[in-house]
Design a protein around this motif. Structure first.
Motif, short mmCIF file in Angstrom:
data_model
loop_
_atom_site.label_atom_id
_atom_site.label_comp_id
_atom_site.label_asym_id
_atom_site.label_seq_id
_atom_site.Cartn_x
_atom_site.Cartn_y
_atom_site.Cartn_z
N LEU A 1 -2.29 0.65 8.18
CA LEU A 1 -3.13 1.77 7.78
C LEU A 1 -2.44 3.09 8.10
N TYR B 1 2.21 3.62 11.23
CA TYR B 1 0.93 3.08 10.77
C TYR B 1 0.21 2.32 11.87
N ALA C 1 -11.55 2.76 5.69
CA ALA C 1 -10.62 1.66 5.91
C ALA C 1 -11.22 0.34 5.43
N GLY D 1 -8.62 0.95 2.84
CA GLY D 1 -7.39 1.20 3.58
C GLY D 1 -6.38 0.06 3.51
N TYR E 1 -3.94 5.63 -2.17
CA TYR E 1 -4.40 5.31 -0.82
C TYR E 1 -5.75 6.02 -0.67
N VAL F 1 -9.45 7.31 0.17
CA VAL F 1 -10.26 7.45 1.39
C VAL F 1 -11.70 7.69 0.96
#
Lengths: 176, 722
Positions: B334, B436, B644, B648, B665, B667
């Motif tokens: 992540l 990450y 996530a 994620g 990516y 969110v």
């Protein structure tokens, strides 16, 4: 050499036409309230108003801004809707890190300038293009509604439809 | 010099709940006032003639509210008016501004800001108050006991003075050697709630982040980093940058090739036009699909695993169990993706170096930057700005972005250019740049006896160590177990007679880092979904089942029961429309000594999409100093964790990160935020942190809710219905 109207002032720049409005505002005018978040019009941190329309300045090359279009940044927003939004944000302690909040405020002010009685769907449509990694969204919704209540009712049908906030391209409207 | 503010320095007075504090030297010795009219009482508090109270905050404000919380502690003991309080970032100074829970190191993390500062900042306020009162005593010839201090006003009879009016005289007073802190029953601010101190400047564009700093003659650098972690530059072809106006220099530094220009856009455009040939001989070529398969195999076998916890005889208990369940859980890498990408400004000065950044690890950052220039750490002056989020990213032991900027400044100097440099990571640099949250695979095997009692628990984790090879290794990795890989798994609140927790720490070249709530971001998921699954398998209610094993953990139990009660746990959820199903799930987790339980209500649509409708959260963080900040951190932690859980995932293919921006990516967005209700357990226990603990329970509670709605157990993050 481009000529732009920013915050009621005419400014000239020799930045090339492909320069995003964001970096002209930040690096030439030193107006740093407008933020860089993604560079591709996907997060809304760079939102400014062009002729009142919330616009992603990071994805708006200065060469595409229509002659005479009025650009307004967070430092210069005025009027009842702007005051109402900023005061409601403070009242409900919306902010956390605060980095995205200039863009959030600009999006909310644009909404409430045109529609002071937004539905949840209206608020979703106006605010979902603005990312907040701190996830202050619940308070944003509360603050938008509270700010709306402090403004006189404006029937949404009587005003132009709010622009889609995620659209990066500027309005090509001529200055009256 | 030992500057720790230890318990030994507290003396409890015999009769009252007030605390008498002897004042340790480093932070509380006579400080020079900036001007003759101000009182600088100690390293933290200055009372100015204009009646403002400036508090130097040793921690980074990255959204979590530390500028508000620490100022509130000072204001409480000072009896100041909240409107006169001002917070500012403290300079880097490990002797004065160290994190007391970390030793001689200044830094922010582990949700420790408020807990380590609780006594210290109250003491700082009390000391300043004592000096003001002493001045008033002298000025008015009235005994101290007769002087009232309220909302920034000193008064006695007809005498009255503001703090600002008394500041100059207070500055001349003898320093008190000890001060008395308030009895909590007399608190006027702590636990009562004050508004955030930084709201207004964050809604009008005035708040200064590092990216907003502009020094005279400042240049902007954007760095081209290797596409594969660990690759080296072979050659640089800058021909295509010709004609890009504003480009000042292209310099090679150990981390890559930096393009330096008069503004960001020129630097970025030229960076994208530079062609570098990379030597991949030392680079990683990992594909996450393969990696996860390897982890799966590792998590399936105990050979070579380090033991993190061992109670009883788990193997024997599993053999005799009436029923066993085994499940495997998979967690991706992540990215933190704070809204403000990493950036800083560094300038050479006659005295050394000055830098502006949202520094989270001041002492490390100071040392690392000093090393680049061959300076002493104290020759690096740090100006800490607001940070546009961090979630752990700005706290890294390599000070990666700061060292890059320092290297650029140094390289420019070598070529005769002496200018302050702002180094900015693009969003793509951020998503692709590593550090990450590590990927992990867990397996859990549980055994139940004939009455459905949990008798055996075998939990095995495979994944990279965050701490190995860092300065923190010596006290966080023991006997092959990185505490941050197993926290939340090796300290279950459940009484299980036979338990074994094992760890396979893997190594590869992918840079990893703590990510908001660290180990509990994965351990809370595997353990709390497994417990839920076992409860259902045993035919028991998930809340009652947990409660039956929680007698030694009253704080876990209390938050769980409060969340369940507020969620009306035993009721049936109103039905959904259009063939959708609804479900409710619960999870409880302790992290950083705070206890949080969440109940998630989810609607699962016929097309297998789902939406979290509502989250009911209960938190026990000891004394909630600023309750609304506690609520905000729970709301934010839930939204961050939900991002996530929904989306994620960083993947690599042949060593190259496949994601690049918020487009791939994703969110959490506004329309996806559930309604969140936060309930705070009243407590007199010492305050603990809230920045991280809101995160861990969300994903397991959501997976449990989905299971309740559909019967499907989702064990791979992000959550996708089959």
């Amino acid at each position: 050499m481009a000529r732009l109207f920013v915050n009621e002032q005419e400014v000239r720049t020799d930045f090339p036409d492909d320069t995003p409005l964001l970096w002209f505002i930040r690096d030439q005018l030193d107006l740093t309230g407008t933020k860089y978040g993604c560079g591709v019009g996907a997060c809304g941190a760079c939102t400014v108003h062009i002729d009142g329309v919330p616009t992603r300045s990071c994805a708006t090359p200065i060469g595409t801004v229509a002659a005479g279009a009025e650009i307004t940044t967070i430092e210069f927003i005025k009027g009842a809707a702007a005051r109402a939004v900023q005061d409601a944000w403070v009242k409900h302690d919306v902010v956390q890190c605060g980095y995205c909040q200039s863009g959030q405020v600009m999006a909310a002010v644009a909404l409430l300038t045109k529609n002071t009685r937004p539905s949840d769907a209206d608020i979703d449509a106006a605010m979902s293009g603005n990312i907040c990694r701190c996830a202050t969204y619940q308070r944003i919704r509360i603050a938008v509604k509270d700010a709306a209540q402090s403004l006189p009712p404006v029937a949404p049908a009587a005003v132009p439809k709010p622009a889609v906030p995620s659209r990066p391209a500027p309005q090509l409207k001529k200055k009256a | 010099m030992n500057t720790r503010f230890s318990r030994r320095e507290f003396l409890k007075s015999s009769t009252a709940l007030t605390i008498v504090v002897a004042l340790p030297a480093a932070q509380f010795s006579r400080a020079q006032s900036a001007s003759g009219s101000a009182l600088t009482a100690n390293a933290f508090v200055t009372i100015n003639a204009d009646n403002t109270v400036r508090v130097l905050i040793k921690h980074l404000e990255m959204g979590q509210g530390t500028y508000t919380g620490l100022a509130a502690l000072v204001a409480e003991e000072l009896d100041a008016d909240w409107s006169q309080m001002r917070s500012e970032g403290a300079p880097a100074d490990a002797a004065k501004y160290n994190n007391l829970s970390w030793g001689p190191m200044q830094g922010t993390g582990g949700s420790s800001s408020l807990s380590n500062s609780y006594a210290q900042m109250r003491t700082a306020g009390a000391q300043a108050r004592a000096m003001l009162v002493a001045a008033a005593t002298q000025e008015w010839s009235i005994p101290a006991a007769q002087i009232r201090v309220e909302k920034g006003i000193l008064s006695a009879g007809s005498q009255r003075a503001t703090f600002g009016q008394m500041a100059a005289k207070a500055a001349k007073q003898t320093l008190p050697t000890e001060v008395t802190l308030k009895d909590p029953k007399d608190f006027k601010i702590i636990g009562k709630g004050v508004p955030r101190i930084d709201s207004r400047v964050k809604v009008n564009g005035q708040a200064k982040f590092a990216i907003d700093i502009k020094r005279p003659g400042q240049l902007t650098a954007v760095l081209l980093r290797p596409p594969r972690f660990g690759a080296k530059v072979v050659s640089v072809d800058a021909a295509k940058t010709q004609g890009i106006s504003g480009v000042r220099a292209i310099v090679e530094i150990p981390q890559g090739v930096a393009v330096v220009a008069s503004n960001f856009w020129a630097a970025k455009k030229a960076r994208d036009a530079v062609v570098v040939v990379w030597d991949d001989a030392t680079a990683g070529r990992i594909s996450t699909d393969t990696l996860i398969a390897e982890y799966r195999a590792l998590a399936a076998k105990g050979d070579g695993a380090a033991i993190a916890r061992k109670d009883g005889d788990t193997d024997a208990a599993l053999k005799t169990a009436k029923k066993t369940l085994t499940a495997t859980f998979e967690f991706p890498y992540l990215a933190h993706a704070p809204m403000e990408p990493l950036n800083c400004v560094i300038e050479r000065t006659p005295a050394g170096v000055e830098l502006w950044a949202g520094c989270q690890f001041h002492t490390m950052d100071q040392g690392n930057v000093a090393e680049v220039f061959g300076l002493k750490p104290e020759e690096v002056k740090i100006n800490t700005t607001f940070a546009g989020g961090s979630f752990g990213r700005r706290a890294n032991m390599a000070s990666d972005y700061l060292v890059e900027c320092a290297e650029v400044v140094k390289a420019l100097q070598r070529s005769g250019v002496n200018a302050p440099v702002r180094l900015v990571w693009t969003r793509e640099d951020d998503i692709k740049g590593g550090r990450y949250r590590p990927a992990y695979v867990h397996t859990i095997t549980a055994g139940l006896d004939e009455v459905g009692k949990l008798t055996a628990w075998q939990h095995r984790i495979a994944g990279q160590s965050i701490m190995k090879g860092t300065a923190f290794e010596s006290f966080t990795v023991k006997d092959g177990v990185d505490k941050t890989s197993v926290e939340g798994a090796d300290n279950l609140p459940y009484e299980i007679a036979n338990q074994r927790v094992e760890l396979h720490s893997t190594s590869n070249g992918i840079p990893v880092l703590w990510w908001r709530a660290v180990g509990s971001t994965h351990t809370a998921f595997s353990t709390e979904t497994m417990i839920d699954e076992i409860a259902i398998a045993a035919g028991k209610d998930p809340v009652a089942f947990r409660e039956s094993m929680m007698s030694k953990h009253p704080r876990h139990l209390a938050v769980m029961k409060l969340a369940a009660e507020k969620a009306n746990w035993s009721s049936t959820l109103p039905a959904a429309q259009n063939g959708a199903k609804r479900g409710r799930g619960i999870a409880v987790a302790e992290s950083f000594n705070s206890f949080v339980a969440q109940v998630v209500e989810v609607t699962v649509n016929a097309d297998k999409t789902f939406k979290v409708d509502r989250v009911i959260c209960a938190v026990d963080c000891g004394v909630a100093v600023t309750p609304d900040v506690v609520r905000a951190q729970m709301e934010g932690g839930i939204g961050f964790a939900l991002a996530a859980a929904l989306y994620g995932k960083i993947t690599l293919k042949d060593g190259i990160v496949e994601q690049s921006n918020f487009t791939d990516y994703p969110v959490l967005r506004f329309n996806e935020m559930p309604r969140v209700e936060v309930h705070i357990i009243p407590s007199a226990a010492p305050p603990t942190g809230v920045g991280e603990p809101g995160v861990p329970p969300l994903a397991p509670a959501l997976a449990n809710a989905i299971a309740a709605a559909t019967g499907q157990r989702l064990r791979t993050l992000p959550l996708r219905l089959a």
